[in-house]
Design an enzyme around this catalytic site. Sequence first.
Site, PDB file in Angstrom:
ATOM      1  CB  ALA A 150      15.300 -34.001 -48.572  1.00  0.00           C
ATOM      2  CB  CYS A 151      14.919 -37.333 -44.951  1.00  0.00           C
ATOM      3  SG  CYS A 151      15.286 -38.446 -43.589  1.00  0.00           S
ATOM      4  N   GLY A 152      14.504 -40.394 -46.218  1.00  0.00           N
ATOM      5  CA  GLY A 152      13.700 -41.602 -46.093  1.00  0.00           C
ATOM      6  C   GLY A 152      13.800 -42.179 -44.707  1.00  0.00           C
TER       7      GLY A 152
ATOM      8  CB  CYS B 289      16.383 -40.408 -41.257  1.00  0.00           C
ATOM      9  SG  CYS B 289      15.597 -39.214 -42.334  1.00  0.00           S
TER      10      CYS B 289
END
Length: 270
Positions: free
Chosen positions: A111-113, A115
């Site tokens: 859900a996060c790259g 960030c």
Amino acid sequence: MGVVTDRRRVVRVREGARAARPDTLAVEEPLMVRLVDPGPAPGSTTLTVTMRTPGDDFDLVAGWLVSEGAVAAPDDIVAMRLCPDEDNTVEVALARGVEPPRQRAFATTSACGVCGSDTVVEVRAGLRWPVASDPVTVGSDVISALPDLLRERQRAFDRTGGLHAAGLFTADGEPLYVREDVGRHNAVDKVVGAALRDGALPAAGTILQVSGRASFELVQKAARAGIPVLSAISAPSTLAVDLADECGLTLLGFVRGDSMNVYTWADRVV
């Protein structure tokens, strides 16, 4: 090619009736990216661990390296291979003189790259290709058609309903690359990595269509690949709009049917 989907038992409840049945789910597994030094004192360093859907792993790693600002051409990557001793591990060797990205001290979730690891100013300063000078224009009818064109190519989504997609298209709406993943940033990295490995970066005159919302990280990835237009089915964030405006990237959201919002550099949409 890894296993993209798998089956799990589920109890389905409908109108009070319960029935056990198998269900097809998207696979999510960790991928470790390890930098290999082929020099006189061989060794390796773990760069990051990301949660992803298996498949197109070399594209994912190559695209991640582009997004981190480390590579810009196919020759910047000397070799990639699946580690024979460890599952879900890709070893990559960079060309002499190519500065590797900084190590991530944390695992990246699906859900996060990035960030927020970079600021708007840092991203703008680190761009290899100035998308603001890209003269491409795109018809609003072309933009309107992209979500359906992307959806038609989501084969794993048809079986699971649980995967994001990203697609790179020409200004006339012709598909160049389409990839799926549980993580929207991974899907974009896979698209960018495929383009890098084909020698197609910078991706001038193209449109990146994504299946979800437009975040800061997706704008960053598009800009660093030289993509001038990013179109999303859902909303952008404020920071995504700020970064797109600063970089000279056209950002669209809520692209649904013949309706869309153009948040930045709207003159490209005709």
